[in-house]
Design an enzyme around this catalytic site. Structure first.
Site, mmCIF file in Angstrom:
data_model
loop_
_atom_site.group_PDB
_atom_site.id
_atom_site.type_symbol
_atom_site.label_atom_id
_atom_site.label_comp_id
_atom_site.label_asym_id
_atom_site.label_seq_id
_atom_site.Cartn_x
_atom_site.Cartn_y
_atom_site.Cartn_z
ATOM 1 N N TRP A 26 -2.846 -2.726 -1.623
ATOM 2 C CA TRP A 26 -2.429 -4.149 -1.599
ATOM 3 C C TRP A 26 -3.070 -5.032 -0.645
ATOM 4 O O TRP A 26 -3.076 -4.833 0.651
ATOM 5 C CB TRP A 26 -0.976 -4.117 -1.315
ATOM 6 C CG TRP A 26 -0.170 -5.593 -1.799
ATOM 7 C CD1 TRP A 26 -0.020 -6.039 -2.925
ATOM 8 C CD2 TRP A 26 0.150 -6.624 -0.696
ATOM 9 N NE1 TRP A 26 0.453 -7.348 -2.743
ATOM 10 C CE2 TRP A 26 0.443 -7.597 -1.643
ATOM 11 C CE3 TRP A 26 -0.002 -6.802 0.341
ATOM 12 C CZ2 TRP A 26 1.072 -8.827 -1.030
ATOM 13 C CZ3 TRP A 26 0.513 -7.958 1.063
ATOM 14 C CH2 TRP A 26 1.077 -9.144 0.335
ATOM 15 N N LYS A 85 14.112 -15.950 -8.029
ATOM 16 C CA LYS A 85 13.879 -14.838 -9.028
ATOM 17 C C LYS A 85 12.872 -15.394 -10.027
ATOM 18 O O LYS A 85 12.012 -14.786 -10.680
ATOM 19 C CB LYS A 85 15.095 -14.426 -9.766
ATOM 20 C CG LYS A 85 15.992 -13.459 -8.887
ATOM 21 C CD LYS A 85 15.740 -11.975 -8.813
ATOM 22 C CE LYS A 85 14.832 -11.710 -7.773
ATOM 23 N NZ LYS A 85 15.340 -11.649 -6.634
ATOM 24 N N ARG A 120 5.602 -0.497 -5.816
ATOM 25 C CA ARG A 120 5.811 -1.407 -4.655
ATOM 26 C C ARG A 120 4.507 -2.597 -4.986
ATOM 27 O O ARG A 120 4.828 -3.394 -3.972
ATOM 28 C CB ARG A 120 5.242 -0.401 -3.590
ATOM 29 C CG ARG A 120 6.154 0.771 -3.127
ATOM 30 C CD ARG A 120 5.280 1.968 -2.524
ATOM 31 N NE ARG A 120 5.053 1.287 -0.954
ATOM 32 C CZ ARG A 120 5.943 1.590 0.217
ATOM 33 N NH1 ARG A 120 7.116 2.030 -0.064
ATOM 34 N NH2 ARG A 120 5.543 0.778 1.229
ATOM 35 N N LYS A 143 6.765 -4.755 -3.299
ATOM 36 C CA LYS A 143 8.218 -4.620 -2.994
ATOM 37 C C LYS A 143 8.646 -4.133 -1.691
ATOM 38 O O LYS A 143 9.535 -4.630 -1.210
ATOM 39 C CB LYS A 143 8.706 -2.979 -3.855
ATOM 40 C CG LYS A 143 9.980 -2.725 -3.977
ATOM 41 C CD LYS A 143 10.704 -3.406 -4.714
ATOM 42 C CE LYS A 143 12.253 -3.005 -4.481
ATOM 43 N NZ LYS A 143 13.039 -4.155 -5.137
ATOM 44 N N GLU A 176 9.432 -15.789 -8.836
ATOM 45 C CA GLU A 176 9.092 -14.475 -8.570
ATOM 46 C C GLU A 176 8.155 -14.022 -9.899
ATOM 47 O O GLU A 176 7.132 -13.197 -9.868
ATOM 48 C CB GLU A 176 9.819 -13.395 -8.158
ATOM 49 C CG GLU A 176 9.860 -13.530 -6.423
ATOM 50 C CD GLU A 176 10.894 -12.552 -6.088
ATOM 51 O OE1 GLU A 176 10.769 -12.031 -5.163
ATOM 52 O OE2 GLU A 176 12.091 -12.470 -6.800
ATOM 53 N N CYS A 184 0.761 -1.097 -0.098
ATOM 54 C CA CYS A 184 -0.019 0.005 0.012
ATOM 55 C C CYS A 184 0.933 1.319 -0.050
ATOM 56 O O CYS A 184 1.976 1.198 0.535
ATOM 57 C CB CYS A 184 -0.744 0.102 1.223
ATOM 58 S SG CYS A 184 -2.025 -1.398 1.298
ATOM 59 N N ASN A 198 -2.334 2.550 5.699
ATOM 60 C CA ASN A 198 -1.518 1.200 5.482
ATOM 61 C C ASN A 198 -1.112 0.509 6.734
ATOM 62 O O ASN A 198 -1.248 1.223 7.718
ATOM 63 C CB ASN A 198 -0.014 1.851 5.102
ATOM 64 C CG ASN A 198 0.090 2.403 3.377
ATOM 65 O OD1 ASN A 198 -0.961 2.500 2.843
ATOM 66 N ND2 ASN A 198 1.228 3.105 3.080
ATOM 67 N N GLY A 199 -1.148 -0.750 6.664
ATOM 68 C CA GLY A 199 -0.710 -1.431 7.797
ATOM 69 C C GLY A 199 -2.144 -2.572 8.228
ATOM 70 O O GLY A 199 -2.959 -2.714 7.178
ATOM 71 N N HIS A 256 18.693 -37.061 -1.531
ATOM 72 C CA HIS A 256 17.625 -37.356 -0.444
ATOM 73 C C HIS A 256 16.142 -36.777 -0.796
ATOM 74 O O HIS A 256 15.603 -36.484 0.036
ATOM 75 C CB HIS A 256 18.186 -36.559 0.730
ATOM 76 C CG HIS A 256 19.431 -37.208 1.410
ATOM 77 N ND1 HIS A 256 19.561 -38.357 1.477
ATOM 78 C CD2 HIS A 256 20.797 -36.543 1.103
ATOM 79 C CE1 HIS A 256 21.022 -38.664 2.110
ATOM 80 N NE2 HIS A 256 21.584 -37.369 1.580
ATOM 81 N N GLU A 264 18.725 -17.966 -4.336
ATOM 82 C CA GLU A 264 18.360 -16.777 -5.000
ATOM 83 C C GLU A 264 17.917 -16.869 -6.426
ATOM 84 O O GLU A 264 16.884 -16.169 -6.921
ATOM 85 C CB GLU A 264 19.385 -15.473 -4.853
ATOM 86 C CG GLU A 264 19.064 -14.194 -5.402
ATOM 87 C CD GLU A 264 17.900 -13.655 -4.871
ATOM 88 O OE1 GLU A 264 17.407 -13.859 -3.896
ATOM 89 O OE2 GLU A 264 17.492 -12.736 -5.588
#
Ligand code: G6P
Length: 609
Positions: free
Chosen positions: A75, A486, A27, A604, A489, A2, A99-100, A505, A482
């Site tokens: 968001w 990526k 964001r 973000k 995402e 947000c 926001n929150g 395993h 990582e």
């Protein structure tokens, strides 16, 4: 996540608010809205599901103007993305953005329903709008009603509120979510991130936890959590933090990948001499604290957590200092044992990630030696609340999937690890060897970004795949993690990473011709072990994509595609091998036609739990 923008000026502020929202688009959000108070005191509300451009289209159909207004990108947390759930939320003369997360929203909702309030949305935010309205009916001014309401809220909030009954006032408050005030001449602004306001001001006041502020055109008045009037210093931000445009690139993510040679150089600048890390590189307090460090606890989320995992290998290898790394959302909710002499290190691009910040705040009472943050945003909450900070110089990162922030974090961490190793007996020859390698880094980064064309070609093999497996050993394992992060995402391909030794395993059961296996294979002492693991994949018909230098002795053959990378010092391998993996996910995402810079469902800067 947000975003909030608010403005109070003599001019019409519609475009200022919209531009603010556009600057926060990176964001991640799912709906947007704006509310303006016009000269007659009427509130004009416009909301739209989707992008800021959709909101603009609505404003073209039904224009709204005013000298006073608030705007928001949402968001979804409570309630699906929809017009009804988009902010601003209204209650009588009050309009509010938030926001929150309000944790006691259910109890408050019941109480307010008892007072006759009807709810038009499923959000926790609407509760706050009605609460402020009910308090203002008791005769409180807008800012006092906001202040009183915050005392009844549990959870996290940044609030911006206007009232049709109070011209020339924006009331705002923060606790647990960032909020800044932008100071202009005869006009003032608010935002959840200074970046939203860079087109109108470079002077900012950062609200502290529990602050409530009354913003007028003529001035700003702030009260702290005890209700005392306080003055918050004005910070002048330099131009480097403005939103850069995409330039010749198609996406911010692409631009940010290609910026890496410059930003790693900027992160090293002034911090290394010819043969050593400069003693002032980590600040004067660090010089006093580092010799006392007996162990390190690293805490972070997402990509920043992967950077922390890499640092653990360096710290234990070079400094002989034990290091634990944990994701913040786990560490903050379990009982931990803190040994004397433990340095608490947070890593964060934004400096505002809710879980990381909460972990830092908790750490204060747990007996850590000191706290240090590795962060990309000056004046962010983590920087302000940590005793030591080591800034990365990545510049604004807009793409939701972190790229240049990660590699600059690795550079900063490497400086930290070398400095700590020196305090723990690292020889000057070894330090000189590590620093000589760092001097070559920007050039090598450029050579690795030049792999773009080959990687683009390789990416074609992934466009139709649904799964991918990434393998690495030792310090390259977090790089495999990582790489997998990526890919999932931005291309939405399910990807997992394993230490190559763990293959047998479990994950080996998944390997067949439809499962591409990406291997990070620098020329190090684990190479031969890695090669045996790869045989296990080949024997099951798996398709290998191996990133390796000519010295590693791989050759393309049936079932194995070699992506040859430049030879590089071992200490730099994790930083450098990240680059082709970023490029791979970028090109696969292009082929899949996803929203590269704003992938679905992701944000973000995650300022809620
Ligand atoms: C979000 C972002 C990631 C980032 C993570 C941690 O999930 O999408 O790219 O790695 O937050 O953020 P931080 O700002 O603390 O590094």
């Amino acid at each position: 996540m947000c975003g909030i923008v608010g403005a109070l000026a003599q001019r019409n502020v519609t475009e200022i608010l919209l531009e603010g929202l556009r600057r926060l688009e990176y964001r991640g959000y799912d709906s947007a809205g704006v509310c303006l108070r016009n000269g007659d005191g009427r509130l004009q509300l416009r909301k739209s599901l989707g992008k800021v451009a959709d909101l603009e289209a609505k404003l073209q159909e039904r224009p709204a103007e005013g000298h006073q207004g608030i705007a928001h990108t949402r968001w979804a947390t409570h309630g699906v993305p929809s017009n009804e759930n988009a902010h601003p939320h209204m209650s009588g003369p009050i309009a509010l953005v938030h926001n929150g997360i309000i944790e006691n929203h259910q109890a408050l909702r019941c109480e307010l329903q008892g007072k006759g309030y009807q709810f038009a949305s499923d959000t926790d935010t609407e509760v706050v709008a009605h609460l402020i309205h009910s308090l203002s009916k008791e005769g409180l001014s807008l800012v006092d009603a906001v202040g009183k309401a915050t005392q009844l809220l549990e959870g996290a909030y940044a609030l911006a509120v206007i009232s049709s009954e109070e011209p020339d006032v924006l009331a705002c408050a923060r606790y647990g979510s960032p909020l800044v005030l932008g100071a202009g001449i005869e006009e003032n602004f608010i935002a959840s991130d200074p970046m939203a306001l860079r087109q109108v001001t470079d002077r900012f006041l950062f609200l502290e936890e529990g602050d409530v502020a009354e913003v007028r055109r003529s001035g700003i008045s702030v009260r702290d959590k005890r209700g005392d009037v306080v003055s918050r210093p004005v910070h002048k931000l330099d131009g480097g933090h403005d939103v850069a445009d995409k330039g010749r690139y198609r996406h911010y993510m692409q631009k940010e990948i290609f910026e890496q040679p410059q930003v790693v150089a900027a992160t090293l600048a002034g911090r290394i001499g010819e043969h050593s890390v400069l003693s002032q590189a980590l600040g004067t307090r660090a010089r006093e604290i580092l010799p006392q460090v007996e162990q390190v606890q690293i805490v972070a989320c997402g990509t920043s957590y992967h950077a922390g995992m890499v640092a653990r290998y360096w710290l234990e290898d070079w400094a002989g200092v034990p290091c634990a790394v944990e994701v913040a959302s786990e560490l903050r909710y379990r009982k931990t044992v803190v040994r004397p002499g433990t340095l608490f290190v947070t890593i964060s691009q934004s400096g505002e990630t809710a879980d990381t910040l909460a972990a830092l705040r908790q750490a204060r009472a747990l007996g850590y030696l000191a706290s240090m943050t590795i962060c990309n945003v000056p004046n962010s909450s983590l920087v302000r609340e940590s005793e030591l900070s080591l800034m990365t110089e990545a510049g604004p990162e807009i793409g939701v999937a972190s790229t240049k922030a990660f590699t600059t974090q690795l550079v900063a961490l490497q400086l930290f690890c070398i400095a700590l190793a020196r305090a723990n007996g690292l020889s000057s020859e070894r330090e000189a060897e590590l620093v000589r390698a760092l001097h070559q880094l920007p050039q090598l980064m450029a050579a690795f970004t030049a792999l773009d064309k080959i990687v683009r070609h390789t990416s074609e093999a992934f466009a139709e795949k649904n799964h991918a497996l990434f393998l690495g050993r030792g310090v390259e394992f977090p790089i495999a993690l990582e790489g997998a992060l990526k890919l999932k995402e931005i291309s939405y391909i399910h990807a997992e990473a394993y230490p190559a030794g763990e293959l047998k395993h479990g994950p080996l059961a998944l390997v067949d011709a439809d499962m591409p296996v990406i291997v990070v294979a620098p020329n190090n002492e684990l190479l031969e072990k890695l090669k045996s693991n790869l045989q296990e994949v080949r024997a099951r018909g798996g398709q290998l994509f191996v990133f390796a230098s000519p010295k590693a002795g791989f050759a393309s053959e049936e079932g194995l595609t070699l992506i040859e990378v430049p030879d590089a010092p071992e200490s730099l391998a994790p930083i450098l091998y990240t680059v082709p993996l970023q490029l791979l996910s970028y090109h696969v995402a292009l082929l899949k036609g996803t929203d590269v810079d704003q992938p679905r469902n992701l944000a973000k800067s995650v300022t809620v739990e």
